[in-house]
Design an enzyme around this catalytic site. Structure first.
Site, PDB file in Angstrom:
ATOM      1  N   GLU A 195       0.833  -1.211   0.000  1.00 40.77           N
ATOM      2  CA  GLU A 195       0.000   0.000   0.000  1.00 40.77           C
ATOM      3  C   GLU A 195       0.866   1.260   0.000  1.00 40.77           C
ATOM      4  O   GLU A 195       0.760   2.129   0.862  1.00 40.77           O
ATOM      5  CB  GLU A 195      -0.977  -0.013   1.174  1.00 40.77           C
ATOM      6  CG  GLU A 195      -2.004  -1.128   1.045  1.00 40.77           C
ATOM      7  CD  GLU A 195      -3.135  -1.067   2.058  1.00 40.77           C
ATOM      8  OE1 GLU A 195      -3.115  -0.192   2.957  1.00 40.77           O
ATOM      9  OE2 GLU A 195      -4.064  -1.904   1.950  1.00 40.77           O
ATOM     10  N   GLU A 318      -5.183  -8.485  -0.782  1.00 43.33           N
ATOM     11  CA  GLU A 318      -6.001  -8.182   0.392  1.00 43.33           C
ATOM     12  C   GLU A 318      -7.448  -8.031  -0.065  1.00 43.33           C
ATOM     13  O   GLU A 318      -7.750  -7.186  -0.914  1.00 43.33           O
ATOM     14  CB  GLU A 318      -5.539  -6.915   1.120  1.00 43.33           C
ATOM     15  CG  GLU A 318      -4.203  -7.066   1.830  1.00 43.33           C
ATOM     16  CD  GLU A 318      -3.841  -5.873   2.704  1.00 43.33           C
ATOM     17  OE1 GLU A 318      -4.759  -5.195   3.222  1.00 43.33           O
ATOM     18  OE2 GLU A 318      -2.627  -5.614   2.878  1.00 43.33           O
TER      19      GLU A 318
END
Length: 514
Positions: A195, A318
C-alpha cells in the site's frame, strides 16, 4: 369498481409469482482455450496485527497448547485440510515498519518493536523469518514475503532474499546457517512494499514505480529454481491510474505481479456491527463486495494494454469484509465474528476470481486467524473454524482445475430501490474429470431456481454440499462451534442432462459431477 380492481390485483400477483418461479438458465462452455484456475487464488494473509500471530498462530514452545516450535498444531492441521496454497507475511501496513534482522538469532537477544499501526503494542520479535518459513513448510504452503520499502533500504531487502534463497557461501547464507538453517527455503513470492499509496509511504504512482525498479534491480534470484516473482504494491480499489502508471513505467521483465486491494465496507467511518446487522447493512456490504467484478475487469483492461499476453499476474492480496470490531475488544486488533454474510461474500468473491483466472492468479483473504474475515478464531486453548473456512474448503476443488466459462443473466436482489445480481456461479473440471459447480444465492429473502444443461460435460451423477443457516446473522461460537457447517444438499434433480436446482436464500452450494 371493486371487482375489476381485485381481478387486476390477482393477475399482478400471479405474474409476480410466475416471475419468481422462472429459472435462471446457466450455460457452461467446454472451452479448450479457457485458463486453469491457479490454486494461489485461495491464498491467505497473516499480519502482525492483534492476535493473528501472537496468541493465534504462535503460542511459544513452552505453551501447554500442543505446538511444533511454538506454532499451534490444531491451526496447522486445519489449514492443511483447507489446502492452503500460500500465506502472505508480515503485512500489511506492518511490513513497512518491519526489519527482518530483528527477528532472527537467539530469541532472548532480539530487540522489541512497537506496533505503531495496530494497537501500539510492544512485540518481542519471537516470531520471525525462521518461524514463518518453517511454518509454511509444515503447512505445505508457498510463503509470500512482503518487503519493507517504506522505512527499509534496498540493501536490507536484497539481504533478505539472499538469506532466504542462496545455497552457496555468502554473508547472508552463512548467517542463516549460524542461526540453524542449512538449506535455503527458496522463497518464490516477494512483495516490494505494501500500500505504497497509503501506510507504505504515501507515495505517488510515479514515485513508487521508480522505487520499485530500484528495489527490484537488486533482488537477484540467487539460484532459486524458476526465479523469484516480484510483486508490485498495487492499487487501492478503483485507482486505475495507479495500475496504468506501473504497467507503463516498469519493464515487464521486472514485474511478476501487480496487486489490488479491496475490502467490502459500508462506510469507513461507521462500518457497522459484525453480528448485529440489518438487511440494509447486508445489502450494502454485498454491493461493495460484488464491486470486485468491476474492479478486476477494469484493472485487467489496463494491464492488457501493456501486457496482451497476460504474463503479469493480477494479485488481489487483500480482500474480505471489514466491520466494526467485536464489542469489548481492542479497536486496533480488528477482531470480528464471521457470519453467514461472510460465507456468501467469500463464495461470490471466489467465483469472480475463478472466472477471471486468465489474469487473477493469486489472492489473499484478510486475514487468516483472529483478524477481519478470519477462517480460524482462537480463545486460549480453544479453536474454531468459521463459515468462511467452510466455503474455502468446499471451493478448494477448483484449485488448479480447468475453468469452464459460464454464461447467464442473473436475477436481481433488490432492496430499497437498488439492485445487485442475486446469483453467482463458477465451474471447473479437474484432472480426474470431476466437474464442480459453485453457486451462491446472494438474495437475503428469496429462493432462486437454476437450470444447467450438463449433457456435454461427460458426467452424469451429481452430489452436493451446501452452507446456509436459519439467520444471516448466525455464526460459529466457542460454545456452538458447528452451528454452520456444510451439509448434504438434495435440492436438485438431474432430468435428462439438465440440472434443476433450488437455491435457498443466502446460501453457498458446491455440486460435484462424476
Amino acid at each position: 369498481m371493486k371487482k375489476p380492481f381485485l381481478l387486476l390485483f390477482a393477475v399482478l400477483c400471479l405474474q409476480t409469482v410466475s416471475a419468481q418461479k422462472e429459472a435462471v438458465t446457466i450455460a457452461i462452455k467446454n472451452d479448450a482455450s479457457a485458463p486453469t484456475i491457479n490454486k494461489n487464488i485461495y491464498g491467505h494473509f497473516a499480519e502482525h496485527l492483534g492476535h493473528c500471530i501472537y496468541g493465534g498462530f504462535f503460542v511459544g514452545d513452552t505453551s501447554k497448547i500442543p505446538n511444533t516450535n511454538g506454532v499451534r498444531n490444531d491451526i496447522v492441521q486445519a489449514l492443511k485440510d483447507l489446502k492452503i496454497p500460500n500465506l502472505r507475511w508480515p503485512g500489511g501496513c506492518f511490513a513497512d515498519t518491519y526489519h527482518w534482522k530483528d527477528g532472527i538469532g537467539p530469541k532472548e537477544q532480539r530487540p522489541t518493536i512497537v506496533n505503531q499501526w495496530w494497537g501500539g503494542v510492544t512485540e518481542d520479535n519471537s516470531f520471525g523469518t525462521h518461524d514463518f518459513l518453517n511454518m509454511c513448510e509444515l503447512l505445505g504452503a508457498e510463503p509470500y514475503l512482503s518487503g519493507n520499502v517504506g522505512s527499509g533500504t534496498v540493501q536490507e531487502l536484497a539481504d533478505w532474499v539472499q538469506y532466504a534463497n542462496f545455497g552457496g557461501k555468502s554473508p547472508m547464507s552463512d548467517l542463516r546457517r549460524k542461526n540453524g538453517r542449512t538449506e535455503p527455503w527458496k522463497v518464490k513470492y516477494w512483495g516490494i512494499g505494501n500500500e505504497a499509496w497509503g501506510c507504505g509511504g504515501n507515495m505517488t504512482a510515479d514515485y513508487y514505480a521508480d522505487e520499485y525498479k530500484k528495489f527490484a534491480t537488486f533482488m537477484s534470484d540467487w539460484g532459486n529454481t524458476g526465479g523469484i516473482t516480484r510483486i508490485a504494491s498495487g492499487a487501492n480499489s478503483s485507482d486505475y491510474n495507479w495500475t496504468e502508471v506501473l504497467m507503463k513505467n516498469i519493464p515487464l521483465s521486472m514485474l511478476g505481479g501487480v496487486g489490488v486491494h479491496h475490502y467490502a465496507v459500508i462506510n469507513w467511518e461507521k462500518k457497522g456491527s459484525d453480528v448485529d446487522f440489518t438487511e440494509k447493512e447486508y445489502f450494502l456490504t454485498m454491493q461493495s463486495a460484488l464491486k470486485m467484478e468491476e474492479l478486476v475487469t477494469k484493472h485487467a483492461a489496463v494491464m492488457d494494454k501493456y501486457d496482451p499476453e497476460k504474463k503479469v499476474a493480477m494479485i488481489v492480496d487483500e480482500w474480505g469484509g471489514w466491520y466494526d470490531v467485536q464489542k469489548g475488544t481492542n479497536p486496533g486488533f480488528l477482531y470480528q465474528q464471521n457470519t453467514m454474510r461472510d460465507a456468501v461474500l467469500a463464495g461470490a468473491t471466489l467465483n469472480i476470481f475463478n472466472n477471471h483466472a486468465d489474469r487473477v492468479r493469486m489472492a489473499n483473504l484478510a486475514q487468516c486467524v483472529n483478524v477481519l474475515q478470519a477462517v480460524i478464531l482462537t480463545d486460549k486453548a480453544k479453536m474454531i473454524t468459521t463459515p468462511t473456512y467452510h466455503v474455502m474448503k468446499m471451493y478448494s476443488v477448483h484449485q488448479d482445475a480447468k475453468l469452464l466459462p459460464v454464461d447467464f443473466k442473473s436475477p436481481l436482489y433488490t432492496f430499497d430501490g437498488k439492485s445487485i445480481p442475486a446469483v453467482s456461479a463458477s465451474v471447473s473440471k479437474d484432472q480426474k474429470g470431476l466437474v464442480h459447480i459453485s453457486l451462491v444465492n446472494v438474495d437475503a429473502v428469496n429462493k432462486n431456481k437454476i437450470e444447467i444443461d450438463v449433457k456435454d460435460l461427460g458426467v452424469k451423477n451429481f452430489t452436493g454440499s451446501i452452507i446456509t443457516s436459519s439467520k444471516l446473522q448466525d455464526y460459529n461460537s466457542f460454545e456452538n462451534p458447528n452451528k454452520i457447517v456444510p451439509v448434504a444438499f438434495k435440492g436438485f434433480e438431474n432430468k435428462k442432462g439438465k440440472l434443476e436446482i433450488t437455491l435457498p436464500p443466502y446460501s453457498v452450494l458446491v455440486l460435484e459431477g462424476k
